[in-house]
Design an enzyme around this catalytic site. Structure first.
Site, short mmCIF file in Angstrom:
data_model
loop_
_atom_site.label_atom_id
_atom_site.label_comp_id
_atom_site.label_asym_id
_atom_site.label_seq_id
_atom_site.Cartn_x
_atom_site.Cartn_y
_atom_site.Cartn_z
N PRO A 52 0.81 -1.23 0.00
CA PRO A 52 0.00 0.00 0.00
C PRO A 52 0.85 1.28 0.00
O PRO A 52 0.51 2.25 -0.68
CB PRO A 52 -0.83 -0.10 1.28
CG PRO A 52 -0.85 -1.56 1.62
CD PRO A 52 0.47 -2.09 1.15
N CYS A 53 1.93 1.28 0.75
CA CYS A 53 2.79 2.47 0.83
C CYS A 53 3.50 2.72 -0.49
O CYS A 53 3.61 3.86 -0.94
CB CYS A 53 3.81 2.31 1.95
SG CYS A 53 3.09 2.08 3.58
N THR A 54 3.99 1.65 -1.11
CA THR A 54 4.78 1.75 -2.33
C THR A 54 3.93 1.95 -3.57
O THR A 54 4.32 2.69 -4.48
CB THR A 54 5.65 0.49 -2.49
OG1 THR A 54 6.47 0.36 -1.32
CG2 THR A 54 6.53 0.55 -3.71
N LEU A 58 2.66 6.69 -1.47
CA LEU A 58 3.78 7.59 -1.78
C LEU A 58 3.85 8.04 -3.23
O LEU A 58 4.26 9.18 -3.48
CB LEU A 58 5.10 6.94 -1.37
CG LEU A 58 5.57 7.25 0.05
CD1 LEU A 58 6.55 8.35 0.12
CD2 LEU A 58 4.47 7.43 1.02
#
Length: 167
Positions: A52-54, A58
């Site tokens: 989710p972050c990658t 971001l």
């Protein structure tokens, strides 16, 4: 601790680290030096290289960094408990290695994260306690103008698009 909210003073700690944009070894980032003089966006993420972050969170900040900066923001701070070397590698992997106004900060002992009231327990999936997902706008007086705290692992209210709309 209760989650940070609009009107709160952004907390400082001497226990966050980064690798300066010009390179070198990791060192402490003295938050107190700029909290009362710079306008910045804070993005807190559970972990470098997590899907989710990658893939969701971001990339929007990287793509929209010029637009965010054009709104009077001095820089964007990305906080995670991962170590500075991992964060440097992640920033490079995301194609943002040269983005000097995008500062990846390691909060290894979650001291800043706890002051933000934004920990998330991911022990059930083997990740332990992590930084929760959030986004903040902090003004030049060190006061939080906008706070978006995600519920669990969602990527919704803390996206770059939502932050841009509040700038």
């Amino acid at each position: 601790m209760a989650p940070i909210k609009r009107g709160d003073r952004f907390p400082t700690t001497d226990d966050v680290y980064y690798i300066p944009p010009e390179g070198g070894e990791p060192g402490p980032l003295e938050l107190s030096k700029f909290v009362k003089t710079k306008k910045f966006v804070v993005v807190s993420v559970p972990g470098a290289f997590t899907p989710p972050c990658t893939e969701q969170h971001l990339p929007g900040y990287i793509k929209n960094l010029p637009r965010i900066l054009s709104k009077g923001v001095d820089f964007v701070l990305v906080i995670s408990q991962n170590d500075p070397f991992v964060l440097k590698g992640w920033k490079k992997e995301l194609g943002a290695a040269d983005a000097k106004k995008l500062v990846f900060v390691s909060d290894p002992n979650l001291k800043l994260t706890k002051k933000l009231g934004s920990t998330i327990d991911l022990s059930a999936i083997g990740l332990g306690t992590r930084s929760g997902r959030l986004a903040l706008i902090v003004n030049r007086s060190g006061i939080v103008e906008y706070a978006a705290i995600e519920n669990g692992g969602e990527v919704d209210v803390s996206t770059a698009q939502k932050i841009i709309a509040k700038l």
